[in-house]
Design a protein around this motif. Structure first.
Motif, PDB file in Angstrom:
ATOM      1  N   VAL A  41       0.835  -1.207   0.000  1.00  0.00           N
ATOM      2  CA  VAL A  41       0.000   0.000   0.000  1.00  0.00           C
ATOM      3  C   VAL A  41       0.868   1.254   0.000  1.00  0.00           C
ATOM      4  O   VAL A  41       0.385   2.348   0.275  1.00  0.00           O
ATOM      5  N   GLU A  42       2.145   1.078  -0.295  1.00  0.00           N
ATOM      6  CA  GLU A  42       3.052   2.205  -0.449  1.00  0.00           C
ATOM      7  C   GLU A  42       4.017   1.886  -1.579  1.00  0.00           C
ATOM      8  O   GLU A  42       4.144   0.730  -2.006  1.00  0.00           O
ATOM      9  N   ALA A  43       4.685   2.901  -2.068  1.00  0.00           N
ATOM     10  CA  ALA A  43       5.622   2.700  -3.171  1.00  0.00           C
ATOM     11  C   ALA A  43       6.772   1.798  -2.729  1.00  0.00           C
ATOM     12  O   ALA A  43       7.281   1.909  -1.609  1.00  0.00           O
ATOM     13  N   MET A  44       7.175   0.886  -3.603  1.00  0.00           N
ATOM     14  CA  MET A  44       8.293  -0.006  -3.315  1.00  0.00           C
ATOM     15  C   MET A  44       8.838  -0.536  -4.631  1.00  0.00           C
ATOM     16  O   MET A  44       8.210  -0.394  -5.690  1.00  0.00           O
ATOM     17  N   THR A  45      10.001  -1.150  -4.554  1.00  0.00           N
ATOM     18  CA  THR A  45      10.590  -1.792  -5.721  1.00  0.00           C
ATOM     19  C   THR A  45      10.700  -3.285  -5.447  1.00  0.00           C
ATOM     20  O   THR A  45      11.563  -3.719  -4.671  1.00  0.00           O
ATOM     21  N   PRO A  46       9.809  -4.093  -6.005  1.00  0.00           N
ATOM     22  CA  PRO A  46       9.906  -5.544  -5.794  1.00  0.00           C
ATOM     23  C   PRO A  46      11.162  -6.098  -6.459  1.00  0.00           C
ATOM     24  O   PRO A  46      11.591  -5.605  -7.510  1.00  0.00           O
ATOM     25  N   ARG A  47      11.745  -7.126  -5.835  1.00  0.00           N
ATOM     26  CA  ARG A  47      12.967  -7.727  -6.365  1.00  0.00           C
ATOM     27  C   ARG A  47      12.846  -9.245  -6.348  1.00  0.00           C
ATOM     28  O   ARG A  47      12.696  -9.855  -5.275  1.00  0.00           O
ATOM     29  N   ILE A  48      12.896  -9.843  -7.529  1.00  0.00           N
ATOM     30  CA  ILE A  48      12.892 -11.299  -7.655  1.00  0.00           C
ATOM     31  C   ILE A  48      14.257 -11.829  -7.231  1.00  0.00           C
ATOM     32  O   ILE A  48      15.293 -11.268  -7.591  1.00  0.00           O
ATOM     33  N   GLY A  49      14.264 -12.911  -6.470  1.00  0.00           N
ATOM     34  CA  GLY A  49      15.533 -13.500  -6.075  1.00  0.00           C
ATOM     35  C   GLY A  49      15.393 -14.383  -4.856  1.00  0.00           C
ATOM     36  O   GLY A  49      14.291 -14.607  -4.351  1.00  0.00           O
ATOM     37  N   TYR A  50      16.536 -14.878  -4.389  1.00  0.00           N
ATOM     38  CA  TYR A  50      16.524 -15.727  -3.199  1.00  0.00           C
ATOM     39  C   TYR A  50      17.768 -15.483  -2.366  1.00  0.00           C
ATOM     40  O   TYR A  50      18.789 -14.973  -2.850  1.00  0.00           O
ATOM     41  N   THR A  51      17.657 -15.831  -1.091  1.00  0.00           N
ATOM     42  CA  THR A  51      18.804 -15.873  -0.191  1.00  0.00           C
ATOM     43  C   THR A  51      18.974 -17.305   0.289  1.00  0.00           C
ATOM     44  O   THR A  51      18.011 -18.078   0.336  1.00  0.00           O
ATOM     45  N   ALA A  52      20.194 -17.658   0.647  1.00  0.00           N
ATOM     46  CA  ALA A  52      20.487 -18.989   1.179  1.00  0.00           C
ATOM     47  C   ALA A  52      21.415 -18.834   2.372  1.00  0.00           C
ATOM     48  O   ALA A  52      22.465 -18.196   2.265  1.00  0.00           O
ATOM     49  N   GLU A  53      21.009 -19.393   3.501  1.00  0.00           N
ATOM     50  CA  GLU A  53      21.812 -19.317   4.718  1.00  0.00           C
ATOM     51  C   GLU A  53      21.888 -20.687   5.370  1.00  0.00           C
ATOM     52  O   GLU A  53      20.929 -21.464   5.329  1.00  0.00           O
TER      53      GLU A  53
ATOM     54  N   ILE B  21      12.609 -17.343  -1.006  1.00  0.00           N
ATOM     55  CA  ILE B  21      12.506 -17.144  -2.454  1.00  0.00           C
ATOM     56  C   ILE B  21      11.325 -16.235  -2.776  1.00  0.00           C
ATOM     57  O   ILE B  21      10.191 -16.503  -2.363  1.00  0.00           O
ATOM     58  N   VAL B  22      11.585 -15.179  -3.530  1.00  0.00           N
ATOM     59  CA  VAL B  22      10.542 -14.244  -3.959  1.00  0.00           C
ATOM     60  C   VAL B  22      10.405 -14.316  -5.472  1.00  0.00           C
ATOM     61  O   VAL B  22      11.383 -14.102  -6.205  1.00  0.00           O
ATOM     62  N   VAL B  23       9.202 -14.637  -5.933  1.00  0.00           N
ATOM     63  CA  VAL B  23       8.891 -14.635  -7.363  1.00  0.00           C
ATOM     64  C   VAL B  23       7.516 -14.008  -7.551  1.00  0.00           C
ATOM     65  O   VAL B  23       6.726 -13.928  -6.604  1.00  0.00           O
ATOM     66  N   PRO B  24       7.177 -13.550  -8.758  1.00  0.00           N
ATOM     67  CA  PRO B  24       5.834 -13.008  -9.003  1.00  0.00           C
ATOM     68  C   PRO B  24       4.758 -14.069  -8.790  1.00  0.00           C
ATOM     69  O   PRO B  24       5.032 -15.277  -8.798  1.00  0.00           O
ATOM     70  N   ALA B  25       3.527 -13.613  -8.622  1.00  0.00           N
ATOM     71  CA  ALA B  25       2.423 -14.515  -8.293  1.00  0.00           C
ATOM     72  C   ALA B  25       2.242 -15.622  -9.320  1.00  0.00           C
ATOM     73  O   ALA B  25       1.903 -16.758  -8.961  1.00  0.00           O
ATOM     74  N   ASP B  26       2.468 -15.324 -10.595  1.00  0.00           N
ATOM     75  CA  ASP B  26       2.228 -16.336 -11.621  1.00  0.00           C
ATOM     76  C   ASP B  26       3.322 -17.394 -11.690  1.00  0.00           C
ATOM     77  O   ASP B  26       3.216 -18.349 -12.467  1.00  0.00           O
TER      78      ASP B  26
ATOM     79  N   GLU C 243      18.826  -8.940  -0.890  1.00  0.00           N
ATOM     80  CA  GLU C 243      17.533  -8.587  -0.306  1.00  0.00           C
ATOM     81  C   GLU C 243      16.404  -8.735  -1.325  1.00  0.00           C
ATOM     82  O   GLU C 243      15.976  -7.751  -1.937  1.00  0.00           O
ATOM     83  N   PRO C 244      15.890  -9.945  -1.511  1.00  0.00           N
ATOM     84  CA  PRO C 244      14.675 -10.087  -2.322  1.00  0.00           C
ATOM     85  C   PRO C 244      13.536  -9.302  -1.669  1.00  0.00           C
ATOM     86  O   PRO C 244      13.510  -9.138  -0.442  1.00  0.00           O
ATOM     87  N   ALA C 245      12.605  -8.817  -2.456  1.00  0.00           N
ATOM     88  CA  ALA C 245      11.535  -7.987  -1.897  1.00  0.00           C
ATOM     89  C   ALA C 245      10.196  -8.362  -2.510  1.00  0.00           C
ATOM     90  O   ALA C 245       9.976  -8.174  -3.710  1.00  0.00           O
ATOM     91  N   GLY C 246       9.320  -8.896  -1.659  1.00  0.00           N
ATOM     92  CA  GLY C 246       7.942  -9.154  -2.046  1.00  0.00           C
ATOM     93  C   GLY C 246       7.020  -8.220  -1.294  1.00  0.00           C
ATOM     94  O   GLY C 246       7.436  -7.162  -0.799  1.00  0.00           O
ATOM     95  N   ALA C 247       5.767  -8.614  -1.160  1.00  0.00           N
ATOM     96  CA  ALA C 247       4.771  -7.736  -0.532  1.00  0.00           C
ATOM     97  C   ALA C 247       5.124  -7.399   0.907  1.00  0.00           C
ATOM     98  O   ALA C 247       4.792  -6.316   1.396  1.00  0.00           O
ATOM     99  N   ASP C 248       5.802  -8.306   1.606  1.00  0.00           N
ATOM    100  CA  ASP C 248       6.097  -8.066   3.018  1.00  0.00           C
ATOM    101  C   ASP C 248       7.260  -7.108   3.230  1.00  0.00           C
ATOM    102  O   ASP C 248       7.591  -6.780   4.372  1.00  0.00           O
ATOM    103  N   ALA C 249       7.888  -6.632   2.152  1.00  0.00           N
ATOM    104  CA  ALA C 249       9.003  -5.692   2.281  1.00  0.00           C
ATOM    105  C   ALA C 249       8.530  -4.254   2.442  1.00  0.00           C
ATOM    106  O   ALA C 249       9.345  -3.345   2.594  1.00  0.00           O
ATOM    107  N   ALA C 250       7.226  -4.035   2.406  1.00  0.00           N
ATOM    108  CA  ALA C 250       6.655  -2.694   2.560  1.00  0.00           C
ATOM    109  C   ALA C 250       5.350  -2.810   3.336  1.00  0.00           C
ATOM    110  O   ALA C 250       4.884  -3.922   3.633  1.00  0.00           O
TER     111      ALA C 250
END
Length: 339
Positions: free
Chosen positions: A27-39, A63-68, A178-185
């Motif tokens: 519900v605010e401006a953000m830049t989504p980022r596809i990608g993953y982290t591994a720890e 892992i962050v990917v688009p809904a489709d 830093e992958p970014a999906g909906a929870d990043a904002a």
């Protein structure tokens, strides 16, 4: 056959070409980022699994990917798991003091039961913002969870790391910081299902959860003998709204009982619900089958609103918050919900 349908009035949020799930969106401006982290997580700091055996050394992928792309990614990851798994569901339910209802299976089921349910209720699992789902296996240890933001977490033993990384490479999902999906904002969750009295085959998220509890043998994974909020603060006796499914020798088809009561823990709320249904719905019957479907705590204001919604209703009596009390009981039809 029961199914579910997306509300056609809901529009998908898209930012920078990234398609968010219909049920969760920023519900605010953000830049989504596809990608993953591994720890890497050694066994001694792995997340507590309660009644489960301690988790082994593991690699954790977020892992962050688009809904489709969530569903095809799930399918390929799930194919790596053995034939029997323990399903998991997190559900943003109706409890006033708990944000998420965590359900787990303590007996393994065949993977085909999971696949069939995901196919039958696909919009709910892959688009709805009120539910997360997954599965875990013990031999080998393999954990996959698609949370309510539709972000996928994978936990595997070290020898499976390369297999997961090869799969992510095939999906052209890069490893980034830093992958970014909906929870990043700042974001909102919503249910995206539509129901209609003209379409009894269309069911809600609550009804799908009920069916999954039966099919996947899920148990609400909370301490049944305490009554605390999400910050572990004790609540004492609180109002509860409970739903039970039952059948009798006199009325063998399933019916639902709605019970409002006060109790000091989940176990007592369920026991009071069962006792009340047995006494009031089948006092003279030879056999009786009853299952408590849900038991959700309410604030005092919520309980008063529920109890005073008819002319004959009365608010919570003061002594009901000092000792366990049944405040309201009614029986409804399983389809229409009418008395």
């Amino acid at each position: 056959m029961p199914t579910c349908l997306i509300d056609p009035n809901i529009e998908r949020k898209v930012m920078s070409g990234f398609k968010f799930p219909l049920g969760v969106y920023p519900v605010e401006a953000m830049t989504p980022r596809i990608g993953y982290t591994a720890e890497f997580e050694p066994e001694d700091v792995a997340e507590d699994m309660g009644d489960w055996e301690a988790w082994p050394d593991q690699y954790v992928f977020d892992i962050v990917v688009p809904a489709d792309r969530v569903e095809p990614l799930w399918q390929q990851l799930f194919a790596m798991m053995p034939g029997r798994v323990f399903p998991i569901i997190d559900y943003i339910g109706h409890d006033a003091y708990r944000e998420i209802d965590p359900y787990m299976a303590y007996e393994p089921i065949g993977k085909e039961k999971v696949t069939n349910a995901l196919r039958q209720y696909r919009p709910f699992f892959f688009e709805d913002g009120m539910v997360g789902f997954g599965a875990v296996s013990e031999e080998p240890f393999f954990y996959i969870f698609v949370d309510e933001h539709k972000i996928t977490t994978v936990r595997v033993e070290p020898e499976y790391r390369a297999r997961v990384e090869r799969l992510l490479e095939a999906f052209e999902i890069p490893e980034i910081q830093e992958p970014a999906g909906a929870d990043a904002a700042a974001h909102e969750h919503r249910s995206i299902l539509i129901t209609s009295t003209d379409r009894p085959d269309l069911i809600s998220g609550d009804e799908i959860l009920e069916r999954m509890r039966d099919s996947w043998r899920l148990v609400l994974n909370v301490d049944p003998d305490t009554n605390v909020d999400d910050e572990a603060q004790p609540l004492g006796i609180t109002p509860w709204q409970c739903l039970a499914r039952f059948s009798t020798d006199q009325i063998p088809h399933e019916q639902y009982a709605h019970v409002v009561l006060t109790a000091d823990c989940l176990r007592r709320a369920e026991e009071l619900t069962q006792d009340t249904v047995i006494k009031r719905a089948n006092p003279d019957g030879d056999w009786f089958d009853v299952m408590v479907i849900s038991a959700n705590r309410m604030t005092n204001d919520q309980a008063n609103d529920l109890l005073t919604n008819t002319l004959k209703s009365k608010p919570i009596p003061k002594n009901a918050l000092e000792e366990e009390t049944v405040l309201k009981f009614r029986v409804s039809d399983p389809v229409s919900g009418s008395d």
